[in-house]
Design a protein around this motif. Structure first.
Motif, mmCIF file in Angstrom:
data_model
loop_
_atom_site.group_PDB
_atom_site.id
_atom_site.type_symbol
_atom_site.label_atom_id
_atom_site.label_comp_id
_atom_site.label_asym_id
_atom_site.label_seq_id
_atom_site.Cartn_x
_atom_site.Cartn_y
_atom_site.Cartn_z
ATOM 1 N N ALA A 1 -0.245 5.104 -7.361
ATOM 2 C CA ALA A 1 -1.468 5.910 -7.318
ATOM 3 C C ALA A 1 -1.658 6.493 -5.919
ATOM 4 C CB ALA A 1 -2.672 5.059 -7.691
ATOM 5 N N PRO A 2 -1.954 7.779 -5.810
ATOM 6 C CA PRO A 2 -2.193 8.372 -4.488
ATOM 7 C C PRO A 2 -3.439 7.769 -3.842
ATOM 8 C CG PRO A 2 -1.765 10.072 -6.142
ATOM 9 C CD PRO A 2 -1.980 8.799 -6.883
ATOM 10 N N LEU A 3 -3.287 7.201 -2.631
ATOM 11 C CA LEU A 3 -4.392 6.520 -1.952
ATOM 12 C C LEU A 3 -4.529 7.038 -0.524
ATOM 13 C CD1 LEU A 3 -3.597 2.849 -3.032
ATOM 14 C CD2 LEU A 3 -5.346 4.335 -4.007
ATOM 15 N N LEU A 4 -5.784 7.249 -0.124
ATOM 16 C CA LEU A 4 -6.096 7.685 1.234
ATOM 17 C C LEU A 4 -7.225 6.792 1.754
ATOM 18 C CD1 LEU A 4 -5.816 9.866 3.528
ATOM 19 C CD2 LEU A 4 -7.667 11.094 2.361
ATOM 20 N N VAL A 5 -7.150 6.360 3.003
ATOM 21 C CA VAL A 5 -8.179 5.516 3.600
ATOM 22 C C VAL A 5 -8.955 6.339 4.626
ATOM 23 C CG1 VAL A 5 -8.670 3.400 4.875
ATOM 24 C CG2 VAL A 5 -6.767 3.468 3.240
ATOM 25 N N LEU A 6 -10.299 6.325 4.486
ATOM 26 C CA LEU A 6 -11.182 7.105 5.348
ATOM 27 C C LEU A 6 -12.135 6.178 6.087
ATOM 28 C CD1 LEU A 6 -12.230 9.741 2.660
ATOM 29 C CD2 LEU A 6 -10.585 10.145 4.469
ATOM 30 N N THR A 7 -12.531 6.562 7.300
ATOM 31 C CA THR A 7 -13.601 5.880 8.018
ATOM 32 C C THR A 7 -14.939 6.462 7.558
ATOM 33 O OG1 THR A 7 -13.580 7.467 9.834
ATOM 34 C CG2 THR A 7 -12.078 5.565 10.003
ATOM 35 N N LYS B 1 1.444 17.239 -0.198
ATOM 36 C CA LYS B 1 2.471 17.936 0.595
ATOM 37 C C LYS B 1 2.107 17.947 2.075
ATOM 38 C CE LYS B 1 3.630 20.880 -3.361
ATOM 39 N NZ LYS B 1 3.701 22.267 -3.900
ATOM 40 N N ARG B 2 1.706 16.765 2.550
ATOM 41 C CA ARG B 2 1.340 16.610 3.945
ATOM 42 C C ARG B 2 2.109 15.434 4.540
ATOM 43 N NH1 ARG B 2 -0.915 20.696 2.531
ATOM 44 N NH2 ARG B 2 -2.927 21.520 3.264
ATOM 45 N N SER B 3 2.196 15.428 5.859
ATOM 46 C CA SER B 3 2.826 14.318 6.577
ATOM 47 C C SER B 3 1.740 13.487 7.244
ATOM 48 C CB SER B 3 3.788 14.854 7.636
ATOM 49 O OG SER B 3 3.053 15.492 8.685
ATOM 50 N N PRO B 4 2.071 12.243 7.649
ATOM 51 C CA PRO B 4 1.064 11.446 8.360
ATOM 52 C C PRO B 4 0.502 12.159 9.585
ATOM 53 C CG PRO B 4 2.893 10.050 7.696
ATOM 54 C CD PRO B 4 3.299 11.464 7.383
ATOM 55 N N ALA B 5 1.348 12.910 10.304
ATOM 56 C CA ALA B 5 0.874 13.630 11.491
ATOM 57 C C ALA B 5 -0.155 14.694 11.132
ATOM 58 C CB ALA B 5 2.056 14.268 12.218
ATOM 59 N N ASP B 6 -0.056 15.236 9.896
ATOM 60 C CA ASP B 6 -1.033 16.248 9.465
ATOM 61 C C ASP B 6 -2.407 15.615 9.204
ATOM 62 O OD1 ASP B 6 0.903 18.271 9.508
ATOM 63 O OD2 ASP B 6 1.531 17.822 7.449
ATOM 64 N N PHE C 1 0.830 -1.205 0.000
ATOM 65 C CA PHE C 1 0.000 0.000 0.000
ATOM 66 C C PHE C 1 0.864 1.255 0.000
ATOM 67 C CE2 PHE C 1 -2.003 3.337 2.626
ATOM 68 C CZ PHE C 1 -3.129 3.596 1.871
ATOM 69 N N LYS C 2 1.880 1.253 0.810
ATOM 70 C CA LYS C 2 2.748 2.423 0.944
ATOM 71 C C LYS C 2 3.489 2.740 -0.355
ATOM 72 C CE LYS C 2 6.598 3.988 3.895
ATOM 73 N NZ LYS C 2 5.968 5.248 4.313
ATOM 74 N N ALA C 3 3.833 1.676 -1.133
ATOM 75 C CA ALA C 3 4.653 1.875 -2.331
ATOM 76 C C ALA C 3 3.856 2.100 -3.602
ATOM 77 C CB ALA C 3 5.572 0.661 -2.506
ATOM 78 N N ASN D 1 -0.796 6.528 1.494
ATOM 79 C CA ASN D 1 0.484 6.031 0.993
ATOM 80 C C ASN D 1 1.407 7.204 0.644
ATOM 81 O OD1 ASN D 1 -0.565 6.947 -1.408
ATOM 82 N ND2 ASN D 1 -0.389 5.002 -2.495
ATOM 83 N N ASP D 2 2.630 6.859 0.277
ATOM 84 C CA ASP D 2 3.636 7.902 0.030
ATOM 85 C C ASP D 2 3.232 8.825 -1.110
ATOM 86 O OD1 ASP D 2 5.119 6.866 2.063
ATOM 87 O OD2 ASP D 2 6.531 5.762 0.772
#
Length: 407
Positions: free
Chosen positions: A17-23, A40-45, A12-14, A32-33
């Motif tokens: 395609a840009p992927l985001l998982v939402l509840t 231009k965000r970090s996981p903490a953001d 998933f990380k590699a 993913n990266d």
């Protein structure tokens, strides 16, 4: 390497395609990266925060409510939650706030697919938000035109606009097709339910008709084969079976008429009750408490049918007496029929209004009943803007009819 040895987190990380998982409440739980890089965000953001809080609307973007930016994406995500189906969005403008510079936005365009992840119960547990940025393509067209290429600027700008407009049209078409598919499935399901109800109705009605017909045939065969049997006794049994047949046919005819309009007139409920009690032979005591001038607008014939169905039901179940009460409770006229029989359990108070539904005690008291009397009575009440229901009572059953008072 077996499936159990695959590091799906690393896969998933590699992924490119840009992927985001939402509840389901749009909280971000994984990215993913590629997604972190393009936004231009970090996981903490992102993690543990609502998507629309981290990516707010651009107040300076063109005003296109319901189709662009947060509103368009939110609508798509809510459709995925409602349907449990993947949705492909057309080209969307969704500007991104520059990290560390609140209120400063970059113009961004995206092509997005939202995919549900279903749990064992079929409910949506997560949504995978896959998005491809196409800002560079559209801005390149714009810059190419702005460089002053002779005779091409207007054409390139028109091309950029056309790409964007066509994408919006595809999105609109996709939404219309989705709605049409949902409506078609709902219509098909409703038709199947109607067909099944009709099949059950015909089967049960045929069964109810066979009982008195069988009784008639049996008594006639006895009369023919045994001439010494008392004629009066046979005729009495034949009459009872004929009355039962007539009642069932009357119920079926009333069901057919319920969908047709009938002329209405002012009907005084107290007069209606007194007229029917005088006309109808009763097998038990009836006590009345009738207020005068409680008038409704309805078909008198259908109200007579309703009242007779309630009285027939009360006669089957009462032990000593039936109470009939007519009162005015503005804006309603109220008619109550109360018996002192075994009553109806709260869990069965709606079931008794289902067509062809007969509780166990009803079968014991009247095996030949059709199970249509109370449903027909309620349908008549609904037809004149009222209601009929089984209410609480200390002993026996209490049926309450409410109809709008005549002006």
């Amino acid at each position: 390497m077996t499936d159990s040895e695959v590091d799906y987190r690393a896969v998933f990380k590699a992924l490119a395609a840009p992927l985001l998982v939402l509840t389901p409440d749009f909280t971000m739980v994984a990215a993913n990266d590629s997604y972190l890089k393009v936004t231009k965000r970090s996981p903490a953001d992102l993690y543990g925060r609502c998507f629309f809080t981290v990516f707010p609307p651009n107040p300076n973007a063109p005003n296109d409510p319901g189709e662009e930016g947060p509103e368009g994406l939110r609508a798509s995500l809510e459709r995925v939650l409602a349907t449990g189906q993947r949705e492909t969005m057309a080209l969307q403008r969704y500007d991104i706030e520059v990290s560390g510079r609140p209120g400063v936005f970059e113009e961004r365009y995206w092509s997005t697919i939202n995919t549900p992840v279903l749990g064992p119960d079929g409910e949506v547990q997560l949504i995978v938000h896959r998005t491809e940025e196409v800002t560079g393509f559209l801005l390149q067209l714009r810059r190419f035109g702005e460089r002053g290429v002779s005779g091409r600027r207007a054409e390139l700008e028109a091309m950029r606009t056309d790409v964007y407009v066509r994408a919006r049209e595809l999105q609109d078409l996709n939404e219309r097709l989705t709605r049409a598919d949902r409506e078609q499935r709902q219509t098909t399901s409703a038709l199947q339910e109607v067909i099944e109800r009709q099949r059950r109705f015909v089967f049960d009605a045929s069964h109810d008709l066979r009982n008195p017909i069988t009784g008639l045939l049996t008594e006639l065969e006895v009369a023919i084969s045994e001439p010494d049997v008392g004629l009066h006794q046979i005729l009495r049994k034949l009459l009872l079976d004929a009355v039962r047949l007539n009642d069932i046919v009357a119920d079926l005819l009333e069901l057919a008429r319920l969908d047709t309009a009938t002329p209405t007139e002012p009907v005084d409920l107290a007069d209606l009750v007194l007229d029917e009690l005088e006309r109808r032979p009763l097998t038990t005591t009836v006590l009345v408490r009738l207020d005068q001038q409680v008038v409704v607008r309805a078909s008198r014939i259908r109200l007579v049918r309703l009242l007779n169905n309630l009285l027939a039901n009360a006669e089957r179940h009462t032990r000593t007496a039936i109470d009939i009460i007519v009162t005015a409770d503005p804006p309603d006229a109220v008619l109550e029929v109360i018996d002192d029989g075994p009553g109806i359990r709260p869990a069965d108070r709606e079931r008794v209004f289902e067509r062809l539904c007969r509780l166990d005690d009803a079968y014991l008291l009247d095996p030949g009943g059709s199970g249509l009397g109370l449903p027909i009575a309620r349908d008549i009440a609904h037809g004149y803007g009222g209601d009929l229901y089984a209410a609480d009572n200390t002993t026996g059953a209490r049926f309450v009819l409410r109809l709008p008072l005549a002006a």
